[in-house]
Design a protein around this motif. Structure first.
Motif, PDB file in Angstrom:
ATOM      1  N   ILE A   1     -26.931   4.616  28.972  1.00  0.00           N
ATOM      2  CA  ILE A   1     -27.732   4.750  30.194  1.00  0.00           C
ATOM      3  C   ILE A   1     -28.208   3.388  30.683  1.00  0.00           C
ATOM      4  N   LEU A   2     -27.982   3.111  31.943  1.00  0.00           N
ATOM      5  CA  LEU A   2     -28.466   1.878  32.553  1.00  0.00           C
ATOM      6  C   LEU A   2     -29.973   1.991  32.773  1.00  0.00           C
ATOM      7  N   ARG A   3     -30.716   1.114  32.135  1.00  0.00           N
ATOM      8  CA  ARG A   3     -32.173   1.134  32.274  1.00  0.00           C
ATOM      9  C   ARG A   3     -32.577   0.761  33.695  1.00  0.00           C
ATOM     10  N   GLY A   4     -33.701   1.308  34.140  1.00  0.00           N
ATOM     11  CA  GLY A   4     -34.184   1.005  35.479  1.00  0.00           C
ATOM     12  C   GLY A   4     -35.691   0.950  35.513  1.00  0.00           C
ATOM     13  N   TYR A   5     -36.252   0.917  36.714  1.00  0.00           N
ATOM     14  CA  TYR A   5     -37.704   0.989  36.897  1.00  0.00           C
ATOM     15  C   TYR A   5     -38.078   2.452  37.123  1.00  0.00           C
ATOM     16  N   VAL A   6     -39.045   2.920  36.372  1.00  0.00           N
ATOM     17  CA  VAL A   6     -39.479   4.308  36.510  1.00  0.00           C
ATOM     18  C   VAL A   6     -40.999   4.344  36.620  1.00  0.00           C
ATOM     19  N   THR A   7     -41.494   5.385  37.272  1.00  0.00           N
ATOM     20  CA  THR A   7     -42.939   5.602  37.348  1.00  0.00           C
ATOM     21  C   THR A   7     -43.370   6.380  36.121  1.00  0.00           C
ATOM     22  N   GLU A   8     -44.265   5.793  35.362  1.00  0.00           N
ATOM     23  CA  GLU A   8     -44.685   6.432  34.114  1.00  0.00           C
ATOM     24  C   GLU A   8     -45.376   7.761  34.391  1.00  0.00           C
TER      25      GLU A   8
END
Length: 404
Positions: A192-199
């Motif tokens: 999985i390509l890591r990204g920016y996520v809202t916690e």
């Protein structure tokens, strides 16, 4: 390439500059200011010992010294030596990660996890909305058993060793294998390509033993928390819930503006937070408006409820808006200010105490619940994130209070 100077050399330059400034300034100061300047100059002499240690290491140490690590270590040591239990020095990269977390932003695949001692694996308890993990098909309940390009065993690496390989910056790839199914008989591999996520700091459900009660678990307070909470409460109310249990057990606090927004939503008009500075000056720094959530509420707390989470429950207690159930909270009633340094690193310094709207500061003491309920039964044996409503005696006690 920039040429680096040694710690000792840099300190010498600082001392020389300070001495020159001192000599020039001293001649034009009043007697009182001269005394203050003399005291400040005396502190500079304490750096002599640091200069001695630096010289010895450069002459005797068998390994090469890393100048950046030396500076980071000195600054971290200064904070530790100050006695500021909640102060911290962050190197530039760590500081940016910390600031991102306060904004509710994180880099990764977007899952909440716990350690499963029974299986020697990392268990996924929640997959965040709009995350790379959700898009890839990762599911709550999956057990991460292998991680990394070489498929190392999580059981061998341990929780933190495996977690390090699972985490990473946006744009990089997380590789792992999960066990899935009733008896974990199936394995699924992910890249999985890591990204920016809202916690996701707010999770909620309808109470299993009474469909009129909504349970909202708040794991922390960041800038995304208020909107997540508002949406959760509204969804529960629209679904027929008429009472709420707000669970802040194991919530270590978070960002000040987030807790203010949440309490403004819950409380009537009046003070929300009072602060006391080093000189004893008191100030109300936030007030709520007249709008308030008019729903019977209980709040669950424990010994790991800390900081902003303690302010949350004590403010609701002060306004008699909720009954507090559980065990004595941690006792962190101090505020930290976060400052970015010139090179992108950062410093967190304790600079005030904060107090509930009307009651006393609880620093070092904690907040006493209205109803003290110790965990019992399955709660003493299982991870709190794995406890069912039927097994949660504290939750049941909170619902019983709402039924009175």
């Amino acid at each position: 390439m920039k040429k680096k100077i040694s710690v000792g050399a840099s300190i010498v330059l600082v001392l020389l500059a300070a001495l020159l400034t001192f000599q020039v300034t001293f001649t034009v100061m009043s007697v009182k200011h001269r005394e203050e300047m003399t005291a400040a100059y005396a502190h500079l002499e304490s750096f002599n010992k640091l200069l001695e240690v630096d010289a010895m290491y450069r002459n005797l140490y068998v390994k090469d010294l890393d100048e950046d690590e030396l500076i980071d270590g000195i600054l971290a040591g200064y904070v530790m030596g100050s006695g500021d239990r909640f102060g911290a020095y962050y190197p530039a990269e760590e500081f940016q990660t910390y600031m991102d977390s306060l904004n509710g932003d994180m880099q990764g695949i977007g899952v909440n996890v716990i350690w499963s001692a029974d299986y020697g694996a990392i268990e996924i308890i929640n997959v965040m909305p709009d995350s790379p993990a959700l898009e890839a098909g990762v599911e709550p309940g999956d057990l991460i058993v292998y991680v990394g390009d070489e498929m190392e065993s999580v059981a061998d690496l341990g929780y933190y060793g495996a977690l390090t390989k699972l985490q990473g910056k946006a744009g990089t790839t997380a590789v792992f294998t999960v066990a899935r199914g009733k008896h974990y008989e199936k394995t699924v591999s992910f890249s999985i390509l890591r990204g920016y996520v809202t916690e996701q700091t707010v999770m909620y459900h309808v109470y299993a033993l009474d469909s009129t009660v909504g349970v909202v678990k708040i794991t922390g307070f960041d800038r995304a928390t208020p909107n997540q909470l508002f949406a959760a409460v509204q969804d529960l109310l629209d679904g027929g819930c008429t009472r709420l249990v707000l669970d802040v057990r194991n919530n270590l606090g978070g960002e000040l503006q987030a807790i203010c927004s949440v309490l403004d939503y819950l409380l009537p008009s009046g003070p929300v937070i009072r602060t006391i500075d080093r000189d004893g000056n008191e100030e109300v720094i936030y007030r709520s408006d007249a709008k308030a959530l008019d729903v019977p509420m209980a709040v669950l707390v424990n010994e790991n409820t800390a900081s902003a989470a303690e302010l949350f429950c004590s403010a609701l207690q002060d306004y008699e808006k909720a009954v507090i159930v559980g065990t004595q909270t941690y006792g962190k009633g101090s505020m930290q200010t976060i400052r970015r340094l010139s090179d992108g690193s950062g410093l967190s310094v304790t600079y005030r105490y904060y107090c509930p709207p009307f009651s006393d500061n609880y620093d070092g003491v904690g907040v006493t619940p209205d109803v003290v309920v110790e965990p019992a039964g399955a709660m003493l044996e299982k991870n709190i994130y794995k406890i069912t409503d039927e097994e949660d005696n504290q939750l049941q006690a909170a619902v019983a209070e709402l039924n009175k």
